[in-house]
Design an enzyme around this catalytic site. Structure first.
Site, PDB file in Angstrom:
ATOM      1  N   GLU A 134      45.257  56.923  53.821  1.00 53.53           N
ATOM      2  CA  GLU A 134      43.997  56.393  54.389  1.00 53.53           C
ATOM      3  C   GLU A 134      44.155  55.755  55.762  1.00 53.53           C
ATOM      4  OE1 GLU A 134      42.447  53.849  51.280  1.00 53.53           O
ATOM      5  OE2 GLU A 134      42.610  55.437  49.795  1.00 53.53           O
ATOM      6  N   GLU A 239      43.330  61.985  42.956  1.00 52.79           N
ATOM      7  CA  GLU A 239      42.417  60.897  42.610  1.00 52.79           C
ATOM      8  C   GLU A 239      41.031  61.390  42.167  1.00 52.79           C
ATOM      9  OE1 GLU A 239      42.703  57.598  45.324  1.00 52.79           O
ATOM     10  OE2 GLU A 239      44.646  58.224  46.050  1.00 52.79           O
TER      11      GLU A 239
HETATM   12  O1  G3I Z   1      47.981  44.218  36.751  1.00 50.74           O
HETATM   13  C1  G3I Z   1      47.250  43.094  37.273  1.00 50.74           C
HETATM   14  C2  G3I Z   1      46.926  42.119  36.165  1.00 50.74           C
HETATM   15  O2  G3I Z   1      48.149  41.571  35.673  1.00 50.74           O
HETATM   16  C3  G3I Z   1      46.024  41.011  36.709  1.00 50.74           C
HETATM   17  O3  G3I Z   1      45.640  40.163  35.653  1.00 50.74           O
HETATM   18  C4  G3I Z   1      44.783  41.654  37.333  1.00 50.74           C
HETATM   19  C5  G3I Z   1      43.819  40.632  37.901  1.00 50.74           C
HETATM   20  O4  G3I Z   1      44.326  40.171  39.152  1.00 50.74           O
HETATM   21  O5  G3I Z   1      45.187  42.521  38.405  1.00 50.74           O
HETATM   22  C6  G3I Z   1      45.959  43.598  37.880  1.00 50.74           C
HETATM   23  O6  G3I Z   1      46.336  44.409  38.963  1.00 50.74           O
HETATM   24  C7  G3I Z   1      45.265  45.216  39.442  1.00 50.74           C
HETATM   25  C8  G3I Z   1      45.752  46.670  39.431  1.00 50.74           C
HETATM   26  O7  G3I Z   1      44.760  47.539  40.003  1.00 50.74           O
HETATM   27  C9  G3I Z   1      46.079  47.159  38.021  1.00 50.74           C
HETATM   28  O8  G3I Z   1      44.920  47.231  37.288  1.00 50.74           O
HETATM   29  C10 G3I Z   1      44.994  44.786  40.893  1.00 50.74           C
HETATM   30  O9  G3I Z   1      44.430  43.498  40.889  1.00 50.74           O
HETATM   31  C11 G3I Z   1      44.037  45.767  41.533  1.00 50.74           C
HETATM   32  O10 G3I Z   1      43.923  45.490  42.919  1.00 50.74           O
HETATM   33  C12 G3I Z   1      44.561  47.191  41.385  1.00 50.74           C
HETATM   34  O11 G3I Z   1      43.562  48.056  41.914  1.00 50.74           O
HETATM   35  C13 G3I Z   1      44.029  49.371  42.239  1.00 50.74           C
HETATM   36  C14 G3I Z   1      43.666  49.652  43.713  1.00 50.74           C
HETATM   37  O12 G3I Z   1      44.005  50.999  44.039  1.00 50.74           O
HETATM   38  C15 G3I Z   1      44.414  48.724  44.660  1.00 50.74           C
HETATM   39  O13 G3I Z   1      45.810  48.973  44.565  1.00 50.74           O
HETATM   40  C16 G3I Z   1      43.297  50.361  41.330  1.00 50.74           C
HETATM   41  O14 G3I Z   1      43.786  50.198  40.005  1.00 50.74           O
HETATM   42  C17 G3I Z   1      43.524  51.782  41.783  1.00 50.74           C
HETATM   43  O15 G3I Z   1      42.668  52.674  41.056  1.00 50.74           O
HETATM   44  C18 G3I Z   1      43.197  51.923  43.270  1.00 50.74           C
HETATM   45  O16 G3I Z   1      43.534  53.222  43.640  1.00 50.74           O
HETATM   46  C19 G3I Z   1      43.267  53.528  45.024  1.00 50.74           C
HETATM   47  C20 G3I Z   1      44.391  54.438  45.517  1.00 50.74           C
HETATM   48  O17 G3I Z   1      45.620  53.734  45.413  1.00 50.74           O
HETATM   49  C21 G3I Z   1      44.119  54.885  46.941  1.00 50.74           C
HETATM   50  N1  G3I Z   1      42.804  55.546  47.035  1.00 50.74           N
HETATM   51  C22 G3I Z   1      41.697  54.708  46.580  1.00 50.74           C
HETATM   52  C23 G3I Z   1      41.921  54.301  45.126  1.00 50.74           C
HETATM   53  C24 G3I Z   1      40.764  53.468  44.621  1.00 50.74           C
HETATM   54  O18 G3I Z   1      40.692  52.261  45.322  1.00 50.74           O
END
Ligand code: G3I
Length: 350
Positions: A134, A239
């Site tokens: 991105e 994705e």
């Molecule tokens: O695992 C922790 C948990 O321990 C904690 O309690 C909770 C609350 O803070 O957070 C959890 O981690 C989260 C993680 O997903 C696992 O669920 C993070 O906060 C959260 O930011 C993370 O979001 C991910 C996001 O990327 C940011 O990395 C999404 O799952 C994931 O679907 C999303 O994927 C992205 C691709 O990497 C790039 N393209 C866009 C796509 C959607 O945003």
């Protein structure tokens, strides 16, 4: 058994899925993943903030186990992602006062070290890396990020060179969303052509498939895949998820968007489940999308769904938090939707 997805597609392309830590701790989910897919990506655990919690202190334990599951089950393991503007550790860009030259050299080495550490550790285990994720805006301009500001526009080519130095055999990809939209597509094509002219190794492009029942227009998706394959690149649909919910107006989107109570019914119509008509629309949409992927089967090397079960899809919280979306192949009770046999039939009779 007959409803097995990847064996009906393996003569065309890999069928993958992104997994979360909750998924890998769930035997029912993992059983279904092992039966129906042949590629896996981690949704979060390989991102910088998760593996280098403080400078030079790495915790690879979970990812080593995850790589072990993939390798033991002969899955194609995808590394996601090395250089991105999100999910960086909080200490990475602390406000070091530096002049531009020092900042550039310092952060080039920081980026090189991270890439070298990750790529070398999973050499022979990871099939391909989303090296840069991105890096462009919809209007075709470079996305402002610490990488762009501290290093400059060549951070992209440097990232690919660093990854190739760490493992000359691993596939290297650029991954992004909105690649069906002209101005962003033009910018990414030009960037890739510049890399190719310089002999910078890049093997594929990941077209993120965060779609809906109407976006993207199928003809534009068709043309986008054709255009990237004409560059001699492997094309991957990464994705993939198809939201069945209405897309809110700009003022209702974003990181902190909550549903306006007066709009709940309009923006979140399927909170109790997906009515048959909407389920049929979802099935038809996935079949239409896969017809395009099969048309380009010589260029498409993989299609990865962004999650297994609706219960854990990020689309429940984007573009509006707390909705009930139904974008994936398995419902909230881990039951396969009619999409699965429909896609199996499509490949079987193609
Ligand atoms: O695992 C922790 C948990 O321990 C904690 O309690 C909770 C609350 O803070 O957070 C959890 O981690 C989260 C993680 O997903 C696992 O669920 C993070 O906060 C959260 O930011 C993370 O979001 C991910 C996001 O990327 C940011 O990395 C999404 O799952 C994931 O679907 C999303 O994927 C992205 C691709 O990497 C790039 N393209 C866009 C796509 C959607 O945003």
């Amino acid at each position: 058994d007959s409803s097995n997805l990847y064996t009906t597609y393996e003569k065309y392309f890999y069928v993958g899925v992104a997994l979360s830590k909750t998924d890998t701790a769930d035997d029912i989910v993992m059983q279904s993943v092992l039966e129906n897919f042949n590629s896996m990506t981690h949704e979060f655990a390989m991102k910088w903030s998760q593996v280098e919690t403080s400078p030079g202190v790495y915790d690879f334990s979970y990812m080593d186990d995850f790589a072990g599951i993939a390798n033991k089950n002969n899955f194609r393991l995808i590394g996601h992602t090395l250089v991105w503007h999100k999910a960086n550790p909080s200490w990475l860009f602390t406000d070091r006062v530096m002049n531009d030259d020092m900042a550039r050299d310092f952060y080039l080495e920081v980026m090189r070290k991270h890439i070298a550490t990750m790529v070398a550790r999973y050499r022979g285990k990871v099939h391909g890396w989303d090296v840069v994720n991105e890096a462009f805006y919809y209007d075709g301009n470079f996305r402002p990020s610490p990488w762009l500001n501290l290093i400059g526009k060549d951070y992209i080519e440097k990232a690919f060179e660093f990854a190739h130095q760490a493992d000359p055999d691993v596939e290297l990809y650029y991954n992004d969303y909105g690649l069906v939209d002209k101005s962003k597509q033009d910018a990414v094509v030009e960037m890739i052509q510049r890399l190719q002219e310089k002999g910078v190794p890049i093997h594929g492009v990941g077209i993120q498939g965060h779609y809906s029942l109407t976006y993207p227009d199928l003809e534009r998706l068709d043309n986008a895949i054709a255009r990237f394959s004409e560059l001699g690149l492997k094309v991957m649909i990464t994705e993939l998820d198809v939201s069945v919910l209405p897309f809110p107006g700009p003022e209702e989107r974003g990181e902190d968007a909550e549903i306006n109570p007066a709009r709940v019914q309009e923006l979140n119509p399927y909170s109790e489940g997906l009515p048959d008509e909407a389920m049929q629309q979802l099935t038809d949409r996935y079949v239409d999308l896969f017809c395009i992927f099969l048309k380009h089967r010589d260029a498409v090397s993989r299609v990865t769904f962004w999650g297994v079960t609706d219960a854990r899809s990020w689309r429940n919280d984007w573009p509006v938090k707390g909705r009930t979306d139904h974008p994936l192949l398995y419902d909230r009770n881990m039951q396969p939707k009619p999409v699965v046999p429909a896609l199996v039939d499509l490949a079987t009779n193609y």
